[in-house]
Design a protein around this motif. Structure first.
Motif, mmCIF file in Angstrom:
data_model
loop_
_atom_site.group_PDB
_atom_site.id
_atom_site.type_symbol
_atom_site.label_atom_id
_atom_site.label_comp_id
_atom_site.label_asym_id
_atom_site.label_seq_id
_atom_site.Cartn_x
_atom_site.Cartn_y
_atom_site.Cartn_z
ATOM 1 N N ASP A 29 0.803 -1.225 0.000
ATOM 2 C CA ASP A 29 0.000 0.000 0.000
ATOM 3 C C ASP A 29 0.835 1.275 0.000
ATOM 4 O OD1 ASP A 29 -2.057 -1.701 0.061
ATOM 5 O OD2 ASP A 29 -2.729 -1.258 2.095
ATOM 6 N N GLN A 30 1.995 1.230 0.663
ATOM 7 C CA GLN A 30 2.768 2.466 0.790
ATOM 8 C C GLN A 30 3.733 2.672 -0.376
ATOM 9 O OE1 GLN A 30 2.971 -0.174 2.627
ATOM 10 N NE2 GLN A 30 5.091 -0.821 2.890
ATOM 11 N N ASP A 31 3.764 1.727 -1.308
ATOM 12 C CA ASP A 31 4.656 1.860 -2.449
ATOM 13 C C ASP A 31 4.104 2.906 -3.423
ATOM 14 O OD1 ASP A 31 6.954 0.286 -4.049
ATOM 15 O OD2 ASP A 31 5.361 0.888 -5.419
ATOM 16 N N PRO A 32 4.965 3.847 -3.876
ATOM 17 C CA PRO A 32 4.474 4.918 -4.766
ATOM 18 C C PRO A 32 3.824 4.389 -6.052
ATOM 19 C CG PRO A 32 6.855 5.155 -4.327
ATOM 20 C CD PRO A 32 6.365 4.008 -3.513
ATOM 21 N N THR A 33 4.412 3.335 -6.634
ATOM 22 C CA THR A 33 3.827 2.758 -7.854
ATOM 23 C C THR A 33 2.437 2.215 -7.571
ATOM 24 O OG1 THR A 33 6.071 1.994 -8.334
ATOM 25 C CG2 THR A 33 4.335 1.230 -9.803
ATOM 26 N N CYS A 34 2.308 1.537 -6.427
ATOM 27 C CA CYS A 34 1.016 0.975 -6.043
ATOM 28 C C CYS A 34 -0.008 2.059 -5.762
ATOM 29 C CB CYS A 34 1.170 0.114 -4.795
ATOM 30 S SG CYS A 34 1.584 -1.573 -5.198
ATOM 31 N N MET A 35 0.447 3.147 -5.182
ATOM 32 C CA MET A 35 -0.481 4.236 -4.873
ATOM 33 C C MET A 35 -1.118 4.762 -6.145
ATOM 34 S SD MET A 35 1.496 6.388 -1.980
ATOM 35 C CE MET A 35 1.697 5.794 -0.316
ATOM 36 N N VAL A 36 -0.295 4.910 -7.173
ATOM 37 C CA VAL A 36 -0.817 5.368 -8.472
ATOM 38 C C VAL A 36 -1.831 4.362 -8.999
ATOM 39 C CG1 VAL A 36 -0.212 5.846 -10.885
ATOM 40 C CG2 VAL A 36 1.289 6.636 -9.038
ATOM 41 N N GLN A 37 -1.441 3.075 -8.992
ATOM 42 C CA GLN A 37 -2.316 2.034 -9.522
ATOM 43 C C GLN A 37 -3.605 1.927 -8.714
ATOM 44 O OE1 GLN A 37 -1.623 -0.301 -12.511
ATOM 45 N NE2 GLN A 37 -3.699 0.319 -12.101
ATOM 46 N N ASP A 38 -3.486 2.015 -7.386
ATOM 47 C CA ASP A 38 -4.665 1.895 -6.529
ATOM 48 C C ASP A 38 -5.653 3.017 -6.788
ATOM 49 O OD1 ASP A 38 -3.420 -0.267 -5.519
ATOM 50 O OD2 ASP A 38 -3.033 0.548 -3.531
ATOM 51 N N GLU A 39 -5.100 4.212 -7.014
ATOM 52 C CA GLU A 39 -5.968 5.359 -7.275
ATOM 53 C C GLU A 39 -6.766 5.148 -8.558
ATOM 54 O OE1 GLU A 39 -4.756 9.913 -7.386
ATOM 55 O OE2 GLU A 39 -4.135 8.863 -5.566
ATOM 56 N N VAL A 40 -6.076 4.649 -9.579
ATOM 57 C CA VAL A 40 -6.747 4.378 -10.856
ATOM 58 C C VAL A 40 -7.790 3.278 -10.673
ATOM 59 C CG1 VAL A 40 -6.424 3.557 -13.217
ATOM 60 C CG2 VAL A 40 -4.756 5.122 -12.210
ATOM 61 N N LEU A 41 -7.409 2.198 -9.985
ATOM 62 C CA LEU A 41 -8.343 1.095 -9.762
ATOM 63 C C LEU A 41 -9.568 1.567 -8.985
ATOM 64 C CD1 LEU A 41 -5.794 -1.729 -8.920
ATOM 65 C CD2 LEU A 41 -7.359 -1.731 -10.854
ATOM 66 N N MET A 42 -9.319 2.407 -7.982
ATOM 67 C CA MET A 42 -10.423 2.906 -7.177
ATOM 68 C C MET A 42 -11.374 3.750 -8.027
ATOM 69 S SD MET A 42 -10.072 4.711 -3.454
ATOM 70 C CE MET A 42 -8.726 3.668 -2.976
ATOM 71 N N SER A 43 -10.782 4.550 -8.916
ATOM 72 C CA SER A 43 -11.617 5.446 -9.711
ATOM 73 C C SER A 43 -12.419 4.706 -10.781
ATOM 74 C CB SER A 43 -10.760 6.535 -10.361
ATOM 75 O OG SER A 43 -9.869 5.956 -11.280
ATOM 76 N N ILE A 44 -11.939 3.532 -11.199
ATOM 77 C CA ILE A 44 -12.698 2.801 -12.229
ATOM 78 C C ILE A 44 -13.547 1.675 -11.641
ATOM 79 C CG2 ILE A 44 -10.956 3.286 -13.993
ATOM 80 C CD1 ILE A 44 -10.259 0.229 -13.827
ATOM 81 N N ALA A 45 -13.355 1.354 -10.362
ATOM 82 C CA ALA A 45 -14.059 0.207 -9.757
ATOM 83 C C ALA A 45 -15.569 0.298 -9.976
ATOM 84 C CB ALA A 45 -13.739 0.110 -8.270
ATOM 85 N N GLU A 46 -16.098 1.498 -9.824
ATOM 86 C CA GLU A 46 -17.541 1.702 -9.988
ATOM 87 C C GLU A 46 -17.960 1.496 -11.448
ATOM 88 O OE1 GLU A 46 -21.317 2.332 -8.701
ATOM 89 O OE2 GLU A 46 -19.539 2.095 -7.448
#
Length: 138
Positions: A29-46
């Motif tokens: 979770d604290q990895d910068p690459t993951c943060m970018v990916q998580d944000e994108v995943l979160m925004s498209i999850a819906e």
């Protein structure tokens, strides 16, 4: 986004989902690459919830899959459908996973759609709508 906290939870998530693609982000979770990916995943999850469900797995908390799926990158995204690992030909030579942060929402949605459509037809390998082979050249 929901976290899977054990190998058993990951297995259950992959096995019990009947109709949708299971997108699993392995990383920290604290990895910068993951943060970018998580944000994108979160925004498209819906947007993709009708045909895909997204889970996050921490590599340190759940080390069960690290060697099985060769999870040596800071951030890895993989796709499963009906308990089957779906490979994606991204042009990178590694069809098993996306091992970088895909920051473009629409590109990620397109890939998940292609995975969904191909997997429903019984394909274990789908071709990505975009070729990422030149991604790291410049």
């Amino acid at each position: 986004l929901p976290h899977l906290r054990s190998g058993w939870e990951v297995d259950q998530a992959i096995m019990t989902e009947e109709d949708r693609v299971v997108v699993v982000r392995f990383g920290r979770d604290q990895d910068p690459t993951c943060m970018v990916q998580d944000e994108v995943l979160m925004s498209i999850a819906e947007k993709v919830k009708n045909f895909a469900v997204v889970y996050l797995v921490d590599l340190d908390e759940v080390p069960d899959f690290n060697s099985m799926y060769e999870l040596y990158d800071p951030c890895t995204t993989m796709f499963f459908y009906r308990n089957k690992h779906i490979m994606v030909d991204l042009g990178t030579g590694n069809n098993n996973k996306i091992n970088w942060a895909l920051a473009d929402k629409q590109e990620l949605i397109d890939i998940i759609e292609v995975v969904y459509r191909g997997a429903r037809k019984g394909r274990g390998l789908v071709i990505s709508p975009k070729d990422y082979s030149t991604k790291y050249r410049y």
